[in-house]
Design a protein around this motif. Structure first.
Motif, mmCIF file in Angstrom:
data_model
loop_
_atom_site.group_PDB
_atom_site.id
_atom_site.type_symbol
_atom_site.label_atom_id
_atom_site.label_comp_id
_atom_site.label_asym_id
_atom_site.label_seq_id
_atom_site.Cartn_x
_atom_site.Cartn_y
_atom_site.Cartn_z
ATOM 1 N N GLY A 257 6.315 17.945 -14.948
ATOM 2 C CA GLY A 257 7.169 17.612 -13.815
ATOM 3 C C GLY A 257 6.650 18.141 -12.500
ATOM 4 N N VAL A 258 7.583 18.486 -11.604
ATOM 5 C CA VAL A 258 7.230 18.793 -10.222
ATOM 6 C C VAL A 258 6.561 20.144 -10.020
ATOM 7 N N ASP A 259 6.676 21.055 -10.972
ATOM 8 C CA ASP A 259 6.083 22.363 -10.752
ATOM 9 C C ASP A 259 4.578 22.368 -11.036
ATOM 10 N N ARG A 260 4.036 21.245 -11.489
ATOM 11 C CA ARG A 260 2.614 21.126 -11.791
ATOM 12 C C ARG A 260 1.895 20.549 -10.589
ATOM 13 N N GLU A 261 0.712 21.038 -10.282
ATOM 14 C CA GLU A 261 -0.068 20.520 -9.164
ATOM 15 C C GLU A 261 -0.646 19.160 -9.544
ATOM 16 N N LEU A 262 -0.459 18.172 -8.690
ATOM 17 C CA LEU A 262 -0.932 16.821 -8.965
ATOM 18 C C LEU A 262 -2.359 16.639 -8.485
ATOM 19 N N GLU A 263 -3.053 15.722 -9.146
ATOM 20 C CA GLU A 263 -4.405 15.381 -8.709
ATOM 21 C C GLU A 263 -4.313 14.645 -7.376
ATOM 22 N N PRO A 264 -5.337 14.768 -6.530
ATOM 23 C CA PRO A 264 -5.305 14.044 -5.250
ATOM 24 C C PRO A 264 -5.371 12.534 -5.488
ATOM 25 N N LEU A 265 -4.799 11.794 -4.560
ATOM 26 C CA LEU A 265 -4.827 10.336 -4.643
ATOM 27 C C LEU A 265 -6.248 9.832 -4.441
ATOM 28 N N PRO A 266 -6.597 8.698 -5.090
ATOM 29 C CA PRO A 266 -7.945 8.154 -4.862
ATOM 30 C C PRO A 266 -8.091 7.687 -3.412
ATOM 31 N N ASP A 267 -9.324 7.649 -2.920
ATOM 32 C CA ASP A 267 -9.594 7.273 -1.530
ATOM 33 C C ASP A 267 -9.050 5.896 -1.175
ATOM 34 N N ASP A 268 -9.054 4.966 -2.115
ATOM 35 C CA ASP A 268 -8.617 3.590 -1.819
ATOM 36 C C ASP A 268 -7.128 3.357 -2.105
ATOM 37 N N PHE A 269 -6.381 4.429 -2.319
ATOM 38 C CA PHE A 269 -4.964 4.284 -2.680
ATOM 39 C C PHE A 269 -4.185 3.432 -1.680
ATOM 40 N N TRP A 270 -4.398 3.621 -0.383
ATOM 41 C CA TRP A 270 -3.643 2.920 0.650
ATOM 42 C C TRP A 270 -4.310 1.617 1.101
ATOM 43 N N ASP A 271 -5.394 1.206 0.481
ATOM 44 C CA ASP A 271 -6.058 -0.053 0.805
ATOM 45 C C ASP A 271 -5.330 -1.203 0.100
ATOM 46 N N ILE A 272 -4.539 -1.930 0.848
ATOM 47 C CA ILE A 272 -3.719 -3.008 0.300
ATOM 48 C C ILE A 272 -4.162 -4.334 0.900
ATOM 49 N N ASP A 273 -4.218 -5.374 0.086
ATOM 50 C CA ASP A 273 -4.561 -6.719 0.534
ATOM 51 C C ASP A 273 -3.290 -7.383 1.066
ATOM 52 N N GLU A 274 -3.055 -7.314 2.380
ATOM 53 C CA GLU A 274 -1.824 -7.826 2.978
ATOM 54 C C GLU A 274 -1.580 -9.307 2.708
ATOM 55 N N PRO A 275 -2.597 -10.194 2.805
ATOM 56 C CA PRO A 275 -2.326 -11.610 2.486
ATOM 57 C C PRO A 275 -1.777 -11.816 1.064
ATOM 58 N N THR A 276 -2.254 -10.998 0.118
ATOM 59 C CA THR A 276 -1.726 -11.105 -1.244
ATOM 60 C C THR A 276 -0.269 -10.660 -1.285
ATOM 61 N N VAL A 277 0.058 -9.598 -0.568
ATOM 62 C CA VAL A 277 1.450 -9.137 -0.520
ATOM 63 C C VAL A 277 2.334 -10.234 0.056
ATOM 64 N N LEU A 278 1.922 -10.831 1.147
ATOM 65 C CA LEU A 278 2.742 -11.850 1.809
ATOM 66 C C LEU A 278 2.758 -13.177 1.060
ATOM 67 N N GLY A 279 1.720 -13.458 0.280
ATOM 68 C CA GLY A 279 1.655 -14.713 -0.449
ATOM 69 C C GLY A 279 2.055 -14.584 -1.908
ATOM 70 N N LEU A 280 2.206 -13.412 -2.382
ATOM 71 C CA LEU A 280 2.579 -13.053 -3.739
ATOM 72 C C LEU A 280 1.449 -13.325 -4.716
#
Length: 182
Positions: free
Chosen positions: A28-51
């Motif tokens: 749970g929350v008391d454990r230190e989490l691994e860092p997020l991968p570098d591309d975590f926030w890289d989202i393909d917006e046209p795919t989001v908007l087009g489904l």
């Protein structure tokens, strides 16, 4: 591993209750989490908007109403009693609007669902037109509400896929449409 806890029931007799185990250190929350991968926030917006192909959005709206009924089962009519019904409505859509980037204004959907539910609020189901020939069972109520909701949602960018009517916190009936035509 679950544990057994001995308690007493309302009549003072002993009973065993299954209890969840205490959390293990490091979970749970008391454990230190691994860092997020570098591309975590890289989202393909046209795919989001087009489904994504083969996917759909599913919206869920819940509302409540109180109604009474007396059901005849095995030739015996039960006593009239009241339920605080919970109505869960599920709809699907394959797209979101370009400008607002939503499927539908939730207020519009909620208003249409509430309009149907409020027609039943504080009513005796047995006295309403659909139940002149149908028994006021939760199964029949669910089927009647499905028809009424399907008509109420015409013209909206969603398709009604299922509804669940809860007559108590532990008992419900769900009606689901099989042939989704998005």
């Amino acid at each position: 591993m679950m544990g057994l806890i001995k308690r007493k029931n309302s009549k003072g007799k002993p009973k065993e209750v299954i209890a969840a185990p205490p959390p293990v250190q490091g979970e749970g929350v008391d454990r230190e989490l691994e860092p997020l991968p570098d591309d975590f926030w890289d989202i393909d917006e046209p795919t989001v908007l087009g489904l994504f192909v083969g996917h759909y959005y599913e919206l869920s709206i819940d509302t409540f109403f109180n109604a009474s009924h007396a059901v005849m089962i095995r030739g015996k009519k039960g006593e009239r009693h009241t339920h605080s019904y919970r109505l869960s409505v599920r709809c699907r859509s394959k797209s979101i609007s370009g400008q607002e980037q939503i499927i539908i204004d939730y207020t519009t959907l909620r208003d249409r669902v509430n309009r149907v539910a409020q027609a039943y609020n504080n009513q005796v189901l047995d006295e309403l037109p659909p139940f002149k020939n149908l028994k006021s069972t939760t199964e029949n109520l669910t089927a009647v509400l499905f028809q009424q909701l399907r008509r109420a949602l015409v013209g909206l960018p969603v398709e009604l896929t299922s509804i669940t009517v809860w007559e108590s916190p532990t008992v419900s009936v769900t009606l689901t449409k099989e042939d989704i035509t998005l």
